[in-house]
Design an enzyme around this catalytic site. Structure first.
Site, PDB file in Angstrom:
ATOM      1  N   CYS A  72       6.028  15.545   9.690  1.00  0.00           N
ATOM      2  CA  CYS A  72       6.204  16.529   9.318  1.00  0.00           C
ATOM      3  C   CYS A  72       7.743  17.128   8.550  1.00  0.00           C
ATOM      4  O   CYS A  72       8.314  16.174   8.519  1.00  0.00           O
ATOM      5  CB  CYS A  72       6.355  17.794  10.276  1.00  0.00           C
ATOM      6  SG  CYS A  72       6.716  19.467   9.810  1.00  0.00           S
TER       7      CYS A  72
ATOM      8  N   GLY B  91       5.216 -14.809   3.740  1.00  0.00           N
ATOM      9  CA  GLY B  91       4.066 -13.870   3.346  1.00  0.00           C
ATOM     10  C   GLY B  91       5.632 -12.744   2.388  1.00  0.00           C
ATOM     11  O   GLY B  91       5.035 -11.964   1.607  1.00  0.00           O
TER      12      GLY B  91
ATOM     13  N   TYR C 263      -2.737   6.919  -0.646  1.00  0.00           N
ATOM     14  CA  TYR C 263      -2.860   6.569   1.015  1.00  0.00           C
ATOM     15  C   TYR C 263      -3.878   6.941   1.606  1.00  0.00           C
ATOM     16  O   TYR C 263      -4.477   5.895   2.651  1.00  0.00           O
ATOM     17  CB  TYR C 263      -1.279   7.216   1.251  1.00  0.00           C
ATOM     18  CG  TYR C 263      -0.443   6.796   1.044  1.00  0.00           C
ATOM     19  CD1 TYR C 263       0.721   5.303   1.935  1.00  0.00           C
ATOM     20  CD2 TYR C 263       1.146   7.082  -0.149  1.00  0.00           C
ATOM     21  CE1 TYR C 263       1.681   4.353   0.437  1.00  0.00           C
ATOM     22  CE2 TYR C 263       1.990   6.905  -0.786  1.00  0.00           C
ATOM     23  CZ  TYR C 263       2.384   5.530  -0.030  1.00  0.00           C
ATOM     24  OH  TYR C 263       3.075   5.180  -1.234  1.00  0.00           O
TER      25      TYR C 263
ATOM     26  N   HIS D 282       9.259  -0.274   6.768  1.00  0.00           N
ATOM     27  CA  HIS D 282       9.213   0.707   5.819  1.00  0.00           C
ATOM     28  C   HIS D 282       7.707   1.135   6.270  1.00  0.00           C
ATOM     29  O   HIS D 282       6.732   2.107   4.970  1.00  0.00           O
ATOM     30  CB  HIS D 282       8.215  -0.545   4.481  1.00  0.00           C
ATOM     31  CG  HIS D 282       9.221  -1.473   4.449  1.00  0.00           C
ATOM     32  ND1 HIS D 282       9.134  -2.491   2.846  1.00  0.00           N
ATOM     33  CD2 HIS D 282      10.811  -1.241   3.897  1.00  0.00           C
ATOM     34  CE1 HIS D 282       9.830  -3.192   2.827  1.00  0.00           C
ATOM     35  NE2 HIS D 282      10.921  -2.243   3.186  1.00  0.00           N
TER      36      HIS D 282
ATOM     37  N   ASN E 256       4.877  -4.724   6.158  1.00  0.00           N
ATOM     38  CA  ASN E 256       3.968  -4.112   5.378  1.00  0.00           C
ATOM     39  C   ASN E 256       3.852  -2.919   6.364  1.00  0.00           C
ATOM     40  O   ASN E 256       3.871  -2.621   6.866  1.00  0.00           O
ATOM     41  CB  ASN E 256       2.729  -5.120   6.083  1.00  0.00           C
ATOM     42  CG  ASN E 256       2.611  -6.096   5.064  1.00  0.00           C
ATOM     43  OD1 ASN E 256       3.244  -6.415   4.423  1.00  0.00           O
ATOM     44  ND2 ASN E 256       2.111  -7.032   5.720  1.00  0.00           N
TER      45      ASN E 256
ATOM     46  N   SER F  78       7.970 -11.999  -0.970  1.00  0.00           N
ATOM     47  CA  SER F  78       8.822 -12.546  -2.489  1.00  0.00           C
ATOM     48  C   SER F  78      10.566 -12.352  -2.552  1.00  0.00           C
ATOM     49  O   SER F  78      10.978 -12.426  -3.669  1.00  0.00           O
ATOM     50  CB  SER F  78       8.298 -11.426  -3.403  1.00  0.00           C
ATOM     51  OG  SER F  78       8.208  -9.910  -3.442  1.00  0.00           O
TER      52      SER F  78
ATOM     53  N   ARG G  40      -5.595   4.284   0.544  1.00  0.00           N
ATOM     54  CA  ARG G  40      -5.275   2.797   1.428  1.00  0.00           C
ATOM     55  C   ARG G  40      -5.617   2.399   2.755  1.00  0.00           C
ATOM     56  O   ARG G  40      -5.732   1.715   3.323  1.00  0.00           O
ATOM     57  CB  ARG G  40      -3.794   2.732   1.797  1.00  0.00           C
ATOM     58  CG  ARG G  40      -2.997   2.462   0.165  1.00  0.00           C
ATOM     59  CD  ARG G  40      -2.752   1.693  -0.465  1.00  0.00           C
ATOM     60  NE  ARG G  40      -4.276   1.097  -1.192  1.00  0.00           N
ATOM     61  CZ  ARG G  40      -5.070   1.661  -2.247  1.00  0.00           C
ATOM     62  NH1 ARG G  40      -3.794   2.783  -2.942  1.00  0.00           N
ATOM     63  NH2 ARG G  40      -6.361   1.680  -2.928  1.00  0.00           N
TER      64      ARG G  40
HETATM   65  P1  OAD Z   1       5.770  -8.857  -2.965  1.00  0.00           P
HETATM   66  O1  OAD Z   1       3.376  -8.670  -3.482  1.00  0.00           O
HETATM   67  O2  OAD Z   1       6.262  -8.677  -3.614  1.00  0.00           O
HETATM   68  O3  OAD Z   1       5.388 -10.575  -2.358  1.00  0.00           O
HETATM   69  C1  OAD Z   1       4.309 -10.899  -1.501  1.00  0.00           C
HETATM   70  C2  OAD Z   1       4.765 -12.329  -1.466  1.00  0.00           C
HETATM   71  O4  OAD Z   1       3.198 -13.124  -0.755  1.00  0.00           O
HETATM   72  C3  OAD Z   1       4.090 -13.771  -3.022  1.00  0.00           C
HETATM   73  O5  OAD Z   1       5.446 -13.912  -2.981  1.00  0.00           O
HETATM   74  C4  OAD Z   1       3.124 -14.423  -2.421  1.00  0.00           C
HETATM   75  O6  OAD Z   1       3.415 -15.605  -3.687  1.00  0.00           O
HETATM   76  C5  OAD Z   1       2.942 -14.423  -1.412  1.00  0.00           C
HETATM   77  N1  OAD Z   1       1.621 -14.960  -0.906  1.00  0.00           N
HETATM   78  C6  OAD Z   1       0.646 -14.162  -1.233  1.00  0.00           C
HETATM   79  N2  OAD Z   1       0.033 -14.802  -0.312  1.00  0.00           N
HETATM   80  C7  OAD Z   1       0.461 -15.155   0.379  1.00  0.00           C
HETATM   81  C8  OAD Z   1      -0.634 -16.076   1.207  1.00  0.00           C
HETATM   82  N3  OAD Z   1      -2.006 -15.683   1.790  1.00  0.00           N
HETATM   83  N4  OAD Z   1       0.460 -16.559   2.282  1.00  0.00           N
HETATM   84  C9  OAD Z   1       1.769 -16.686   2.052  1.00  0.00           C
HETATM   85  N5  OAD Z   1       2.033 -16.301   0.792  1.00  0.00           N
HETATM   86  C10 OAD Z   1       1.518 -14.847  -0.002  1.00  0.00           C
HETATM   87  O7  OAD Z   1       5.533  -8.209  -1.016  1.00  0.00           O
HETATM   88  P2  OAD Z   1       6.809  -8.138  -0.425  1.00  0.00           P
HETATM   89  O8  OAD Z   1       7.721  -8.878  -0.501  1.00  0.00           O
HETATM   90  O9  OAD Z   1       6.094  -7.631   0.598  1.00  0.00           O
HETATM   91  O10 OAD Z   1       7.833  -2.099   0.014  1.00  0.00           O
HETATM   92  O11 OAD Z   1       6.670  -6.830  -0.775  1.00  0.00           O
HETATM   93  C11 OAD Z   1       8.594  -6.331  -0.571  1.00  0.00           C
HETATM   94  C12 OAD Z   1       7.921  -4.642  -0.323  1.00  0.00           C
HETATM   95  O12 OAD Z   1       8.100  -4.028  -1.679  1.00  0.00           O
HETATM   96  C13 OAD Z   1       6.742  -3.903   0.117  1.00  0.00           C
HETATM   97  O13 OAD Z   1       6.789  -3.441   1.915  1.00  0.00           O
HETATM   98  C14 OAD Z   1       6.557  -2.881  -0.338  1.00  0.00           C
HETATM   99  C15 OAD Z   1       7.008  -2.685  -1.996  1.00  0.00           C
HETATM  100  O14 OAD Z   1       7.307  -2.066  -3.231  1.00  0.00           O
HETATM  101  C16 OAD Z   1       7.357  -0.280   0.104  1.00  0.00           C
HETATM  102  O15 OAD Z   1       6.241   0.229   0.006  1.00  0.00           O
HETATM  103  C17 OAD Z   1       8.616   0.337   0.583  1.00  0.00           C
END
Ligand code: OAD
Length: 235
Positions: free
Chosen positions: A117, A177, A57, A109, A92, A179, A60
């Protein structure tokens, strides 16, 4: 018809920050910056190897110092400034929405910029540069060890009651953005729809729940969103 009083809930995921240079989760074979999710994003991973998780982290956080909000983040600020009823919920943990100027924002998240803590649950802001080393930090109140203020798998997302209330009242729901793989966020579309909202998806690839949106637009958020926002504001 979109009006100034129209109630919006926006859900964003990693895709909105992709154009700023932060990698999404599912574009790298289930690895997050070369780590298995279970290693760095679960309570078990933290228990097994806290130093690895801490360093992960910290990396990050350092990355956040090198990236800037993009046109997608900025378009959402314009939307918030114009419309009276606007809530942005993000999955995010980066701070690009707030750096762009978003205010009514929920980090469901958690946030990279905060620590919590383990003993007394007090939440603290990290100080850029000063707190980016490998040594663990301790709580100002009780000297307990601080952990990342991040929702890991098997933990409860934050401020769910507020989010569910807004979803049940909104008239337009837009997911950008994301999935559609991770719950409960993937279910927000269904909650909003059940309460009568018009639902819109904007994503580079069709998400898991693509068929449930009333409208879906495929492409980059930073390119599509500014057009939408102009159109809605003109309406
Ligand atoms: P993902 O990585 O699962 O999905 C990201 C999505 O963004 C994909 O479907 C891509 O096609 C799309 N994408 C990529 N570039 C893009 C752009 N320029 N414009 C629009 N779309 C774009 O990410 P999340 O759905 O955010 O949780 O994932 C959900 C959670 O899973 C995260 O918050 C995290 C992870 O595990 C935790 O850490 C608790």
């Amino acid at each position: 018809m979109i009006q100034k009083e129209t109630k919006f809930v926006i859900l964003t995921g990693a895709g909105i920050s992709a154009e700023s240079g932060i990698r999404t989760f599912r574009d790298s074979n289930g690895l997050w910056e070369n780590h298995r999710i279970e290693e760095v994003a679960t309570p078990e991973g933290w228990k097994a190897n806290p130093q690895l998780v801490w360093n992960f982290y910290q990396q990050r956080r350092k990355q956040l110092l090198e990236v800037e909000p993009n046109q997608g983040h900025e378009a959402l600020v314009q939307l918030e400034d114009y419309f009276d009823n606007f809530l942005l919920v993000t999955q995010n943990v980066d701070d690009l929405h707030e750096r762009a100027g978003s205010k009514n924002l929920i980090h469901m998240h958690g946030e990279l910029a905060k620590l919590r803590c383990e003993a007394c649950h007090h939440v603290e802001y990290m100080m850029d540069n000063k707190h980016l080393g490998e040594a663990f930090l301790t709580c100002l109140h009780c000297e307990g060890r601080l952990r990342p203020h991040i929702v890991w798998f098997n933990e409860m997302p934050m401020r769910m009651a507020e989010i569910e209330k807004a979803l049940s009242e909104c008239e337009v729901f837009v997911a950008i953005g994301t999935s559609g793989h991770v719950y409960p966020a993937a279910n927000f579309l269904h909650i909003a729809k059940r309460h009568g909202a018009h639902t819109i998806g904007i994503n580079l690839d069709p998400p898991e729940n693509v068929y449930f949106f009333d409208e879906f637009f495929q492409g980059k958020a930073g390119e599509i969103l500014p057009h939408f926002v102009q159109k809605w504001i003109q309406e």
